[in-house]
Design a protein around this motif. Structure first.
Motif, PDB file in Angstrom:
ATOM      1  N   GLU A  32       0.847  -1.184   0.000  1.00  0.00           N
ATOM      2  CA  GLU A  32       0.000   0.000   0.000  1.00  0.00           C
ATOM      3  C   GLU A  32       0.882   1.231   0.000  1.00  0.00           C
ATOM      4  N   GLU A  71      -7.642  11.910  -9.037  1.00  0.00           N
ATOM      5  CA  GLU A  71      -9.031  11.815  -9.490  1.00  0.00           C
ATOM      6  C   GLU A  71      -9.770  13.043  -8.970  1.00  0.00           C
ATOM      7  N   PHE A 118      -9.126  12.344  -4.980  1.00  0.00           N
ATOM      8  CA  PHE A 118      -8.445  11.101  -4.623  1.00  0.00           C
ATOM      9  C   PHE A 118      -7.100  11.056  -5.349  1.00  0.00           C
ATOM     10  N   ALA A 149      -3.509   8.444  -6.442  1.00  0.00           N
ATOM     11  CA  ALA A 149      -2.821   7.159  -6.540  1.00  0.00           C
ATOM     12  C   ALA A 149      -1.412   7.420  -7.034  1.00  0.00           C
ATOM     13  N   GLN A 164      -1.465   2.272  -7.540  1.00  0.00           N
ATOM     14  CA  GLN A 164      -1.727   2.018  -6.122  1.00  0.00           C
ATOM     15  C   GLN A 164      -2.348   3.254  -5.461  1.00  0.00           C
ATOM     16  N   PRO A 165      -3.643   3.197  -5.139  1.00  0.00           N
ATOM     17  CA  PRO A 165      -4.286   4.333  -4.468  1.00  0.00           C
ATOM     18  C   PRO A 165      -3.634   4.636  -3.125  1.00  0.00           C
ATOM     19  N   VAL A 180      -3.538   5.289   0.691  1.00  0.00           N
ATOM     20  CA  VAL A 180      -4.392   4.949   1.828  1.00  0.00           C
ATOM     21  C   VAL A 180      -4.268   5.987   2.937  1.00  0.00           C
ATOM     22  N   PRO A 182     -10.197   5.006  -1.334  1.00  0.00           N
ATOM     23  CA  PRO A 182      -9.774   4.948  -2.737  1.00  0.00           C
ATOM     24  C   PRO A 182     -10.797   5.612  -3.649  1.00  0.00           C
ATOM     25  N   LEU A 208      -9.963   5.698  -9.969  1.00  0.00           N
ATOM     26  CA  LEU A 208      -8.606   5.177  -9.804  1.00  0.00           C
ATOM     27  C   LEU A 208      -8.622   3.687  -9.494  1.00  0.00           C
ATOM     28  N   SER A 209      -9.629   3.221  -8.779  1.00  0.00           N
ATOM     29  CA  SER A 209      -9.754   1.782  -8.526  1.00  0.00           C
ATOM     30  C   SER A 209     -10.009   1.036  -9.831  1.00  0.00           C
ATOM     31  N   ALA A 235      -6.717   0.836 -11.710  1.00  0.00           N
ATOM     32  CA  ALA A 235      -5.847  -0.224 -11.186  1.00  0.00           C
ATOM     33  C   ALA A 235      -6.269  -1.584 -11.718  1.00  0.00           C
TER      34      ALA A 235
END
Length: 288
Positions: free
Chosen positions: A120, A182, A238, A240, A249-250, A252, A261, A265-266, A269
């Motif tokens: 992460e 984002e 957001f 990453a 990888q966002p 955390v 996240p 962006l999710s 990924a």
């Protein structure tokens, strides 16, 4: 952790000396390098990494022996199963005790290990800035001391990455990553003019994300001020990071604040992992 080392045309014991005390890569940081993910015994994105290595070397007037690099990569990958990370380092070789280079051949070293990739990303904002006007801006150089200082700053604060602005006050990059934000229902990343590295994962994320129908682009100069991270910290945007070992990888956390996240962006990924699984060595191509 297992380590495999290749230098001077042969595999070496990891503890074997392979550089002279006068090597300019050691004395003045005169060299270039690439770090690659290894997946199922293959170096991911090798063609693009080698193309970027040649560009970096050309920028600082260094010649890369492509055949030697490829021989080293092949030998290292064949030496042990289960490797996960590979590094190619090229220095200008032995030189005088000054900034002037010597006349001898360069040195190529290829290493690999089976270390686990970062799980992460916990980031902090760096108090130092990237100089987008530096002759090393955008060069994957072994002159990495300022990144080490920023990484230690992050580690002292419980983080594993430091994000920085450039001298104009715009968001630039991390010490070993590119940054995607984002914001306003689209994904933006700083332009190369901001002084960031033309990351291999960055370029592929832009390509593959667009292919997946995601609204993403390189930001215009000045469109992503460093203060955009305030929006990330309070959940209005957001972020990453991308790199060869992290992929997409966002974040955390940022400066200790826990983050959720971003939905786009999710999806990026997921799209990246899907394409990477189908194509481990996309052809070299100059991308933004």
């Amino acid at each position: 952790m297992r380590q495999v080392v290749w230098a001077a045309g042969a595999l070496r014991d990891p503890d074997e000396p392979i550089l002279t005390a006068a090597d300019h890569g050691l004395t003045v940081g005169d060299g270039v390098f690439e770090t690659l993910e290894v997946v199922d015994g293959r170096a991911f994105g090798l063609a693009r990494h080698l193309e970027r290595m040649h560009r970096s070397a050309s920028r600082i007037g260094l010649r890369v022996d492509d055949a030697a690099v490829r021989d080293g990569v092949s030998a290292v990958l064949a030496a042990a199963p289960g490797l996960t990370r590979l590094r190619i380092t090229v220095t200008s070789g032995p030189g005088p005790m000054s900034s002037a280079r010597g006349d001898g051949p360069g040195v190529v070293v290829v290493t690999a290990n089976d270390g686990a990739p970062p799980a992460e990303c916990r980031a902090v904002r760096s108090p130092w800035r990237r100089n987008e006007r530096s002759p090393l801006a955008g060069v994957k150089s072994t002159s990495y001391a300022e990144n080490v200082v920023m990484m230690e700053f992050a580690r002292e604060r419980g983080a594993d990455e430091a994000l920085m602005a450039n001298t104009a006050g715009d968001l630039c990059e991390g010490t070993a990553t590119n940054v995607f934000v984002e914001r306003g229902r689209e994904i933006l990343t700083p332009p190369l003019e901001a002084g960031c590295l033309a990351g291999i994962t960055r370029g592929l994320a832009l390509e593959w994300g667009a292919d997946a129908g995601l609204p993403m682009r390189e930001a215009a100069p000045g469109e992503l001020p460093f203060s955009v991270l305030d929006e990330v910290a309070d959940g209005r945007a957001f972020a990453a990071v991308t790199s060869s070992t992290r992929r997409v990888q966002p974040l955390v956390s940022l400066d200790g604040a826990e983050l959720a996240p971003g939905p786009l962006l999710s999806r990026l990924a997921e799209a990246f992992d899907e394409r990477a699984g189908a194509d481990s060595d996309p052809p070299a191509r100059r991308v933004s």
